[in-house]
Scaffold this motif. Structure first.
Motif, mmCIF file in Angstrom:
data_model
loop_
_atom_site.group_PDB
_atom_site.id
_atom_site.type_symbol
_atom_site.label_atom_id
_atom_site.label_comp_id
_atom_site.label_asym_id
_atom_site.label_seq_id
_atom_site.Cartn_x
_atom_site.Cartn_y
_atom_site.Cartn_z
ATOM 1 N N PHE A 1 0.839 -1.205 0.000
ATOM 2 C CA PHE A 1 0.000 0.000 0.000
ATOM 3 C C PHE A 1 0.876 1.258 0.000
ATOM 4 C CE2 PHE A 1 -2.422 3.463 1.669
ATOM 5 C CZ PHE A 1 -3.727 3.250 1.242
ATOM 6 N N SER A 2 1.932 1.237 0.806
ATOM 7 C CA SER A 2 2.764 2.440 0.929
ATOM 8 C C SER A 2 3.455 2.766 -0.394
ATOM 9 C CB SER A 2 3.778 2.285 2.063
ATOM 10 O OG SER A 2 4.689 1.257 1.762
ATOM 11 N N GLU B 1 2.215 2.122 -3.398
ATOM 12 C CA GLU B 1 1.166 2.709 -4.250
ATOM 13 C C GLU B 1 0.866 4.143 -3.824
ATOM 14 O OE1 GLU B 1 -2.501 0.565 -5.170
ATOM 15 O OE2 GLU B 1 -1.447 -1.282 -4.647
ATOM 16 N N LEU B 2 0.849 4.346 -2.522
ATOM 17 C CA LEU B 2 0.578 5.684 -1.994
ATOM 18 C C LEU B 2 1.610 6.679 -2.527
ATOM 19 C CD1 LEU B 2 -1.014 7.505 0.053
ATOM 20 C CD2 LEU B 2 0.670 6.826 1.762
ATOM 21 N N GLU B 3 2.869 6.283 -2.469
ATOM 22 C CA GLU B 3 3.941 7.161 -2.956
ATOM 23 C C GLU B 3 3.731 7.480 -4.443
ATOM 24 O OE1 GLU B 3 7.911 5.717 -2.379
ATOM 25 O OE2 GLU B 3 8.801 7.431 -3.430
ATOM 26 N N HIS C 1 0.992 7.549 -6.213
ATOM 27 C CA HIS C 1 -0.128 8.468 -6.470
ATOM 28 C C HIS C 1 0.147 9.883 -5.953
ATOM 29 C CE1 HIS C 1 -2.721 5.546 -8.291
ATOM 30 N NE2 HIS C 1 -2.567 4.706 -7.261
ATOM 31 N N VAL C 2 0.820 9.972 -4.806
ATOM 32 C CA VAL C 2 1.173 11.299 -4.282
ATOM 33 C C VAL C 2 2.073 12.019 -5.284
ATOM 34 C CG1 VAL C 2 2.496 12.497 -2.484
ATOM 35 C CG2 VAL C 2 0.841 10.752 -1.846
ATOM 36 N N MET D 1 -7.704 6.642 -3.047
ATOM 37 C CA MET D 1 -7.486 6.030 -1.733
ATOM 38 C C MET D 1 -8.640 5.084 -1.379
ATOM 39 S SD MET D 1 -4.636 7.178 -0.266
ATOM 40 C CE MET D 1 -4.763 7.358 1.488
#
Lengths: 453, 244
Positions: A340-341, A343-345, A347-348, A396
């Motif tokens: 998840f982290s 993917e988060l990076e 998208h950010v 998210m």
């Protein structure tokens, strides 16, 4: 003496995140007969401090019943470590009563204005959910009023189903009049806070698990600025009560009369443009790291440690201006956090989202109905409310569902019903139980209507 | 130290009870609803460690409420402070109240205070100490087409306190009469006023903090003294045209 009719004022209500603005009616009863009066007609919802990030205490065509004058201590027994208070009592007021008597609530959120009733309705969490559980774990009993059922006593043995439905029931089962809470002795006069460096997000779970059982307070802070290298570096803040006296005061008053302590959703950021954007957020995070998190171990006063979101710290929310912000808080299984982290990076970076705050906590428990509870890691990000942010939070939503997580309903004023339905396996159970308890659906809010409850 | 507070379960009365308890006064709290009263008393006992007795009775012309209050007063003992933040107004009070309604209005706003003070005064005078605090209303500044009986009763109360002051002048008993403007209470929520409504909590703090030092008539908020003076000085041909 005096009339028993319930006067109401028309006003604009605003969710604390600024995402929902609605005209509605507000009544501020001071007497039980006004709160439970048959003269109140139509949909209604109880309201505490009005600090929910979503529209949980108001709605279109709904009468909001402000409980804050119901803030009295009804019973207290040091021998059994139980206190019974009215639901409109704030955590700060309760702290001011309990701390000099040597007791505390084991679990409480970080702002002193939040009311006991609000904490029960949202089943809020505290400084170390992994060790202490959610707020409702310390609720021994409560009294609830609903016009259909009258005034009811609820506990794990008396009307246990309605008790379970009311704890984390978002105020939809009725007006919580009072609650009996289990207390713990004050474990120390102050709290020692230590910062443990975190080099990146994927390694976070391991570090939190290692610190969890030995901590009275445990959360992490991360810099998700695009310039931060590596992405997600930060610190774990670990707090431990210190039994012996230190040079900090034992406890100051937490209810606080200062204007900074009086957070109001309707006033948050009013008159300000948003100061949080792609240019300022890296600087904000840099300053936060240098001034707050890159410090040697420090001792905090008891009230400061328990209510970090008070005083000048509340100014943070004003920086988002009238437009407000999104706080996306979610709970993921431990094994899902690393993918998840990443993917988060991605998208950010792709959307150039300025993340003002990123923080994690460790969770342990059983997820039931719509409660924000379960096993895993709880992560939250704050972003200014912009068009790009709207796309980001929708992404998210999809990511959280894909990784078997749940979003925190109380923290999101726009969470779509479809997302809640997919994320919460007991969504239908909650809705069915609620409709069985209150077929006319007298207690409603924007939240309940948005989620189709 | 002991204090008696009428109307103690809500609004200004509850705030006064809390301030008195904070300063260590044992209390006799009187109000209409037993559940509100008991909740307030429990809170004050637990938070401030004072004795807080309650007497639930509805002050109404048709009920012999003094019969309920008198034994409670005797059991409690003569208080040093008597506070009467009570009153009731009605939207219907526009000169057409029938006798029963007018009697009710007079009982709550005037006679309840007169009867209680009369019951306690001999003991206060014998001791030569004590403070009696009454609460009027800016609505009684000048008679108008609204609050007709209410304003008359409150003006009667003001006169009663003036007499009381004269009566107790040679003793150590002190009288205070507060002309109170709009208050931010449950009943006033959503109502539009010409001037801002005051928060009862700081008002209560101010009243209790100065119990030992003041005597006479006071306006709260203070600017009401000027407003009332202007209203009273307005020539009739101007006043008759005002609608408020």
């Amino acid at each position: 003496m005096g009339p028993s009719t319930l006067a109401a004022a028309q006003q604009e209500f605003v969710s604390f995140d600024g995402g929902c603005r609605l005209a509605g009616a507000l009544a501020r009863p001071e007497r039980y007969r006004a709160l439970t009066s048959a003269t109140v007609a139509g949909p209604r919802i109880s309201r505490g401090a009005g600090l929910s990030y979503c529209a949980a205490s108001f709605g279109a065509g709904v009468l909001s019943l402000d409980h804050r004058r119901f803030n009295r201590v009804l019973e207290y027994d040091a021998a059994t470590a139980l206190v019974t208070v009215e639901a409109g009592m704030s955590l700060g007021e309760l702290f001011d009563f309990l701390a000099p008597r040597g007791f505390l609530l084991r679990t409480q959120p970080g702002h002193p204005s939040i009311t006991v009733g609000g904490c029960i309705a949202a089943d809020a969490h505290g400084k170390n959910q992994y060790r202490d559980g959610n707020f409702s774990s310390q609720v021994e009993a409560l009294t609830l009023f609903h016009p259909r059922h009258g005034t009811m006593s609820l506990s794990r043995t008396a009307n246990p189903d309605w008790f379970a439905l009311t704890c984390g029931g978002y105020g939809l089962t009725g007006s919580i009049l009072s609650a009996t809470l289990r207390l713990v002795p004050v474990p120390g006069h102050s709290m020692r806070l230590e910062m443990i460096p975190v080099t990146d997000l994927p390694g976070l779970c391991r570090l939190l698990e290692r610190a969890a059982t030995a901590s009275d307070l445990l959360y992490s802070w991360h810099d998700l600025s695009l310039s931060a290298k590596p992405f997600g570096q930060g610190v774990i803040v670990q707090g431990v009560f210190i039994p012996e006296k230190t040079d900090v005061d034992r406890a100051g008053p937490a209810a606080q009369d200062s204007k900074h302590a009086r957070l109001r959703a309707e006033r948050r950021g009013s008159g300000y443009p948003s100061l949080m954007n792609a240019a300022t957020v890296p600087l904000f995070n840099f300053l936060l790291r240098r001034l707050r998190y890159a410090r040697p171990p420090q001792d905090a006063r008891l009230d400061q440690a328990l209510f970090p979101a008070s005083g000048m710290a509340t100014r943070y929310f004003d920086f988002f201006g009238r437009a407000g912000f999104h706080e996306y808080q979610f709970l993921l299984p431990m094994d899902a956090f690393e993918p998840f982290s990443h993917e988060l990076e991605r998208h950010v970076r792709r959307l150039s989202i300025p993340v003002c705050l990123a923080s994690a906590k460790l969770f342990r428990g059983q997820q039931h109905r719509l409660r924000f509870d379960g096993n895993g890691i709880c992560f939250a990000v704050d972003v200014p409310r912009t068009a790009a942010a709207a796309e980001f939070v929708e992404i998210m939503d999809a990511m959280v569902i894909e990784h078997r997580g749940i979003p925190n309903i109380i923290k999101d004023s726009r969470l779509p019903a479809a997302v809640a339905r997919r994320a919460f396996t007991e969504f239908d159970r909650f809705r069915d139980e609620l409709r069985s308890f209150d077929p006319e659906r007298l207690y409603r809010s924007e939240l309940s209507e948005r989620l189709g409850l | 130290m002991k204090a008696l507070v009428f109307g103690a379960s809500a609004g200004l009365g509850r705030c006064l009870a809390e301030e008195l308890a904070r300063r260590g006064y044992d209390l006799l709290l009187i109000a209409g609803d037993p559940s509100d009263l008991e909740a307030t008393a429990s809170d004050l006992r637990l938070r401030f460690g004072v004795i807080a007795r309650t007497c639930a009775c509805r002050v109404a012309a048709a009920e012999d409420w003094l019969k309920i209050v008198r034994p409670e007063l005797e059991a409690f003992g003569a208080p040093e402070v008597l506070m009467f933040p009570i009153g009731a107004a009605s939207e219907d009070d526009r000169g057409l109240l029938d006798l029963e309604q007018a009697r009710e209005m007079t009982e709550v706003n005037f006679l309840a205070v007169v009867a209680t003070v009369s019951a306690m005064l001999p003991e206060l005078l014998r001791r030569g100490t004590g403070t009696i605090v009454g609460f009027g209303s800016i609505a009684s500044a000048r008679g108008r087409s609204r609050n007709v009986v209410y304003a008359a009763a409150k003006r009667g109360l003001q006169s009663f306190f003036e007499s009381l002051r004269h009566l107790t002048a040679a003793s150590g008993v002190r009288t205070q009469f507060f002309q109170v403007g709009y208050l931010r209470t449950q009943q006033n929520l959503g109502r539009r006023f010409l001037l801002p409504a005051a928060d009862p909590q700081p008002l209560a703090r101010d009243i209790v903090a100065n119990l030992a030092t003041r005597e006479g008539v006071f306006f709260r908020p203070r600017y009401w003294r000027v407003v009332v003076l202007v209203l009273q000085l307005l020539p009739w041909f101007v006043f008759r045209r005002l609608s408020f």
